[in-house]
Design an enzyme around this catalytic site. Structure first.
Site, short mmCIF file in Angstrom:
data_model
loop_
_atom_site.label_atom_id
_atom_site.label_comp_id
_atom_site.label_asym_id
_atom_site.label_seq_id
_atom_site.Cartn_x
_atom_site.Cartn_y
_atom_site.Cartn_z
CE1 TYR A 51 3.04 3.90 5.91
CE2 TYR A 51 1.44 2.08 6.79
CZ TYR A 51 2.22 2.80 6.05
OH TYR A 51 2.37 1.61 4.88
CB THR A 93 3.58 6.30 -3.06
OG1 THR A 93 4.87 6.22 -2.67
CG2 THR A 93 2.66 6.24 -1.91
CG ASN A 114 1.03 0.76 -2.67
OD1 ASN A 114 0.38 0.59 -0.92
ND2 ASN A 114 1.69 2.19 -2.41
CD GLU A 128 10.03 2.31 8.16
OE1 GLU A 128 9.35 3.18 7.26
OE2 GLU A 128 10.33 1.26 7.06
#
Ligand code: DAT
Ligand code: MG
Length: 151
Positions: A51, A93, A114, A128
């Protein structure tokens, strides 16, 4: 190509709420192929990189607490257009904006819980995947139904 890959992670709330199977089921039934899977307790170091673009957001400290609050199930899925298709399957999101039929639209209410992560571009997906998985943890294999999903 058909070998595009994306990172999907069932977040701690998704694991606690027993949604791992439902999330896997949606990707499997679509025709995507699982090439890596593990359960892990995520470190703050990994999250800080994952992040990196959100460090200055006001919700960042609570995002870190949430994402380290329990185990996560990380997966790599492969297939044609898998990054974009998985984002569509996951939904907006903010669950309030997520369409019914999407994972977030069907199983969540608030943006801070979420249930699932999915890479948002092919370039980000590669970063990632290499952050979350060793190369040896990813399996290159061909599914027997390949000829019926692709031409
Ligand atoms: P996405 O997970 O859809 O890619 P993102 O990358 O913008 O969304 O943000 C990462 C996560 O951060 C998101 O899944 C939940 C959390 N988040 C984003 N915006 C938020 C907000 N306004 N309040 C609380 N958490 C937020
Ligand atoms: Mg994102």
């Amino acid at each position: 190509g058909v070998k595009e890959r994306t990172l999907v992670a069932v977040k701690p709330d998704g694991v606690q709420r027993r949604l791992i199977g439902q999330i896997i089921k949606r990707l499997e039934q679509r025709g995507f192929q699982l090439v890596g899977l593990k359960m892990l307790q995520v470190s703050e170091e990994l999250l800080a990189q994952h992040y990196a673009s959100l460090h200055r957001k006001p919700f960042y400290p609570s995002l870190l607490r949430y994402m380290t609050s329990g185990p996560v199930v990380a997966m790599v899925w492969e297939g044609h257009n898998v990054v974009k298709s998985t984002r569509m399957l996951v939904g907006n999101t903010n669950p309030a904006e997520a369409a019914p039929g999407t994972l977030r639209g069907d199983f969540s209410v608030h943006v801070s819980r979420n249930i699932v992560h999915a890479s948002d571009s092919a370039e980000v997906a590669q970063k990632e995947i290499s952050l979350w998985f060793q190369r040896s943890e990813l399996i290159d294999w061909e599914c027997c139904d390949h000829g019926n999903i692709y031409h």
